[in-house]
Design an enzyme around this catalytic site. Sequence first.
Site, PDB file in Angstrom:
ATOM      1  N   GLU A  29      -6.019  -5.558   3.946  1.00 20.58           N
ATOM      2  CA  GLU A  29      -5.299  -6.780   2.440  1.00 20.58           C
ATOM      3  C   GLU A  29      -4.828  -5.519   1.589  1.00 20.58           C
ATOM      4  O   GLU A  29      -4.538  -4.613   1.766  1.00 20.58           O
ATOM      5  CB  GLU A  29      -6.701  -7.134   1.528  1.00 20.58           C
ATOM      6  CG  GLU A  29      -5.152  -8.121   0.420  1.00 20.58           C
ATOM      7  CD  GLU A  29      -5.906  -9.107  -0.642  1.00 20.58           C
ATOM      8  OE1 GLU A  29      -5.936 -10.127  -1.007  1.00 20.58           O
ATOM      9  OE2 GLU A  29      -7.233  -8.989  -0.422  1.00 20.58           O
ATOM     10  N   ASP A 104       5.791  -8.837  -3.211  1.00 17.42           N
ATOM     11  CA  ASP A 104       7.014  -8.568  -4.206  1.00 17.42           C
ATOM     12  C   ASP A 104       7.772  -8.938  -3.371  1.00 17.42           C
ATOM     13  O   ASP A 104       8.425  -7.789  -2.028  1.00 17.42           O
ATOM     14  CB  ASP A 104       6.837  -7.148  -4.793  1.00 17.42           C
ATOM     15  CG  ASP A 104       7.788  -7.824  -6.222  1.00 17.42           C
ATOM     16  OD1 ASP A 104       8.800  -7.886  -6.563  1.00 17.42           O
ATOM     17  OD2 ASP A 104       7.653  -6.962  -6.833  1.00 17.42           O
ATOM     18  N   LYS A 108      16.919  -8.656  -5.809  1.00 17.08           N
ATOM     19  CA  LYS A 108      17.966  -7.780  -6.065  1.00 17.08           C
ATOM     20  C   LYS A 108      17.800  -7.074  -5.003  1.00 17.08           C
ATOM     21  O   LYS A 108      17.089  -6.068  -3.892  1.00 17.08           O
ATOM     22  CB  LYS A 108      18.199  -6.689  -7.056  1.00 17.08           C
ATOM     23  CG  LYS A 108      17.897  -7.317  -8.200  1.00 17.08           C
ATOM     24  CD  LYS A 108      17.948  -6.599  -9.407  1.00 17.08           C
ATOM     25  CE  LYS A 108      17.383  -7.458 -11.117  1.00 17.08           C
ATOM     26  NZ  LYS A 108      17.651  -6.159 -11.670  1.00 17.08           N
ATOM     27  N   ASP A 140       5.437 -17.637  -2.340  1.00 17.69           N
ATOM     28  CA  ASP A 140       6.135 -18.104  -2.678  1.00 17.69           C
ATOM     29  C   ASP A 140       7.194 -19.066  -2.937  1.00 17.69           C
ATOM     30  O   ASP A 140       8.139 -19.548  -3.899  1.00 17.69           O
ATOM     31  CB  ASP A 140       5.575 -18.299  -4.486  1.00 17.69           C
ATOM     32  CG  ASP A 140       5.795 -16.989  -5.341  1.00 17.69           C
ATOM     33  OD1 ASP A 140       5.866 -16.230  -5.048  1.00 17.69           O
ATOM     34  OD2 ASP A 140       6.276 -17.884  -6.274  1.00 17.69           O
TER      35      ASP A 140
END
Length: 319
Positions: A29, A104, A108, A140
Site C-alpha cells: 500500500e 495527492d 497545479k 476523489d
Amino acid sequence: MSILLDLPSLSFPAANAEFFQRKAPLVLEVGFGDGGFLTSVAQAHPEWNFIGADIAHGSAARAFKRVRRAGLSNVRLYHGSGLFLLRNVFCDGSLFRVYVNFPDPWYKKRHASRRLFQASFFELLSARLELGGALLLTTDSEPYFNQTITLARNSGYYRITETTPPSTILHTKYATKWRAAERSFYHVSIQKHTGHTLPILPQIHKELGMHHALLNGSIPAVKEFDKVVHHFESGHVIVLDVMRMIGREGLVFIARTHEPELVQELFIQLRPARRAQADLLLSVMNLGKPLATRGSSEAVQVVSRWLTQRGLTICGTYY
C-alpha cells in the site's frame, strides 16, 4: 515481532521471503495514512503479506500503533517513499497487488512532476507486478483518475476495469470525511496482462557496511557552525549543525541526504577511536537504522573535509 521494515538487513532487490520469512502473496500500500485500511485488509487476508509505505511522520506513528494493537504479524511498515521500494527493493514479478487510496493529485501544473502516476511509474510497475497482479486505485479526483487510466492504457501492459470502491476503502478516515462532503469516488483495477521486456534494475546501490573515517588530531572546539551543502551526481547532502556530546568526549554532526525517492536524516559522530590506529573515529550512528548508500558516503566525506580544514588529518577511510 518487528513491525518496521528493516531495510539495512535486506538485499537490493530482496526476495519475497526476506520480508516475512515465509512465502505468501506480497501486497504493497502506497500512502497508508493512519493505517486503517491496511490493518483491515491485513486482518481479512492473513494468508497475504503486506508492506505499507508513507512519507508522513504522523501517519507512520499512527499506523504503527494501530498495527501493534491489532497484533498483526503479516504487516511491515516503511516510513518513506513507496516509489523507492518499487524501484529498489522489490524483485521483478514479486508483487501480487498494489493499493493506492486517495493519492495527492498535485493539481497545479508546476507540481505535475510530483504526481505518483507517470508514464515511468507504469513501466516500473509492469516489471514489479506478477502476471495477473493489479494496481487498485481509489480517488476523489476525476481528472487525476482519467489521466491515470490513460497513462496505464497507453503503456500497453494492463487491462483496465472501472468499478465501485470496496467497502473497506469507503470506511477509512478520509473516505468517511469526504462522503459527508458528498464528493464522488472513482475506483479502477489496473491488471498486468503482459510483462516489461527488460529487467528494471535498482537505482540505488546499498553498501554492505556503513561509511566511516579514521582521523588523527584533537576534537575541535566549535563555537558556531554554518551549514554545508554538497551536490553529487544523483543527489545532495546538507550538514545542518554540529553538537558537542554530553557526558563524553565527541561531536555529533546532523546531516540530511537526498537521493532519488530517498531522504535520510544522519547523525555522524566524531569520538575517540578504540582499538584503531588513529586518534578519532568518524562514523554514522545507527539511530533510525540508516542505509549505507552513495548519500551516506558523501555525507561522511563532507564532514571529513570540514574537519581537515580545522587541522585534523585523515589516516583511513571507508567511503
